[in-house]
Design an enzyme around this catalytic site. Sequence first.
Site, PDB file in Angstrom:
ATOM      1  N   VAL A  57       0.808  -1.232   0.000  1.00 27.06           N
ATOM      2  CA  VAL A  57       0.000   0.000   0.000  1.00 27.06           C
ATOM      3  C   VAL A  57       0.840   1.280   0.000  1.00 27.06           C
ATOM      4  O   VAL A  57       0.299   2.370  -0.191  1.00 27.06           O
ATOM      5  CB  VAL A  57      -0.989   0.062   1.202  1.00 27.06           C
ATOM      6  CG1 VAL A  57      -2.020  -1.050   1.110  1.00 27.06           C
ATOM      7  CG2 VAL A  57      -0.248   0.033   2.534  1.00 27.06           C
ATOM      8  N   ASN A  83      -6.747  -1.334   6.846  1.00 20.96           N
ATOM      9  CA  ASN A  83      -6.349  -2.080   8.053  1.00 20.96           C
ATOM     10  C   ASN A  83      -4.854  -2.377   8.095  1.00 20.96           C
ATOM     11  O   ASN A  83      -4.310  -2.625   9.165  1.00 20.96           O
ATOM     12  CB  ASN A  83      -7.172  -3.381   8.100  1.00 20.96           C
ATOM     13  CG  ASN A  83      -6.580  -4.410   9.022  1.00 20.96           C
ATOM     14  OD1 ASN A  83      -6.764  -4.348  10.233  1.00 20.96           O
ATOM     15  ND2 ASN A  83      -5.814  -5.351   8.463  1.00 20.96           N
ATOM     16  N   TYR A 148       4.193   5.103  15.603  1.00 22.05           N
ATOM     17  CA  TYR A 148       2.917   4.380  15.449  1.00 22.05           C
ATOM     18  C   TYR A 148       1.728   5.225  15.947  1.00 22.05           C
ATOM     19  O   TYR A 148       0.721   5.383  15.243  1.00 22.05           O
ATOM     20  CB  TYR A 148       3.014   3.072  16.227  1.00 22.05           C
ATOM     21  CG  TYR A 148       1.815   2.175  16.154  1.00 22.05           C
ATOM     22  CD1 TYR A 148       1.559   1.397  15.026  1.00 22.05           C
ATOM     23  CD2 TYR A 148       0.931   2.057  17.227  1.00 22.05           C
ATOM     24  CE1 TYR A 148       0.464   0.548  14.973  1.00 22.05           C
ATOM     25  CE2 TYR A 148      -0.166   1.213  17.184  1.00 22.05           C
ATOM     26  CZ  TYR A 148      -0.395   0.459  16.056  1.00 22.05           C
ATOM     27  OH  TYR A 148      -1.483  -0.378  16.006  1.00 22.05           O
ATOM     28  N   LYS A 152      -1.560   6.717  13.895  1.00 25.19           N
ATOM     29  CA  LYS A 152      -2.922   6.324  14.242  1.00 25.19           C
ATOM     30  C   LYS A 152      -3.777   7.554  14.584  1.00 25.19           C
ATOM     31  O   LYS A 152      -4.976   7.577  14.320  1.00 25.19           O
ATOM     32  CB  LYS A 152      -2.897   5.313  15.394  1.00 25.19           C
ATOM     33  CG  LYS A 152      -2.265   3.969  15.005  1.00 25.19           C
ATOM     34  CD  LYS A 152      -3.039   3.305  13.881  1.00 25.19           C
ATOM     35  CE  LYS A 152      -2.507   1.948  13.489  1.00 25.19           C
ATOM     36  NZ  LYS A 152      -3.298   1.289  12.441  1.00 25.19           N
TER      37      LYS A 152
END
Length: 240
Positions: A57, A83, A148, A152
């Site tokens: 991706v 996801n 991370y 998010k």
Amino acid sequence: MGRLAVVTGAARGIGLAISRRLVEDGWSVAGCDVLEQDLERASAELGDAFSPWPLDVTSEAAVGETAAGIESRLGPVFGLVNNAGITRDGLLMRMSIEDWDRVVAVNLTGSFLMCRAFSRGMLRQKEGSIVNISSVVALLGAAGQANYASTKAGLLGLTRTLAREFAGRNIRVNAIAPGFIETEMTRELPEKVREDYASRVPLNRMGQPASVAAAVSFLLGDDSSYITGTVIPVDGGLTT
Ligand code: NAI
């Protein structure tokens, strides 16, 4: 075959559970992942309703080709679930730019590229639902996860912005913030850390991928037709 949804990171863990649930719900699923063997295994389990699409991706060109390929071979896409995600943990002072960039590339840029590529068809057909898989660390922060947690949290900004951009065309965009879910990703953690996390969850146990999949099923389906721009925690009460 039912309506078509695209799921990234579909080869295992939460993405596989989402694909399984959507197939049970009657969707056709195009499952994208870099793990080709695991994708084949998913395909063998889920049958004709699941088609495996090897995809990284982070590649703009590959995402564009995949969108064109899926639409021409399988038809219009009504659901998109971003996801695919990775961790490259480390305290800030020791975090390399490579570990920062890679996590941003997969978790945030990958989702942006997928939203841009697949919303074109949704805008044309004036219908669609996008679900971004964020995390409770977007809301709480997590020591050792600056890269991370930032991606998010970024996904929540992307979700709310696209919800506004697309609302007039009947495309809904929502996010899910899973807590501590039992998958390969969390299995890599030391036993003591896992026990410590689980003990901090009000429901006092780790979650299952199927519980995240159930929330995705709701957000992609018509029962959530008046819900957009929101984030649903699936976390056993961790963020309460
Ligand atoms: P996992 O590591 O089992 O699965 C992630 C999948 O994404 C793998 O199949 C992997 O091959 C795929 N992937 C990685 N890089 C990719 C790329 N460049 N292109 C395409 N696919 C790629 O992890 P898990 O636990 O199933 O996580 C799924 C999502 O849920 C992730 O976004 C993760 O951040 C999120 N999440 C997981 C939690 C947990 O406790 N397991 C908690 C909160 C969020």
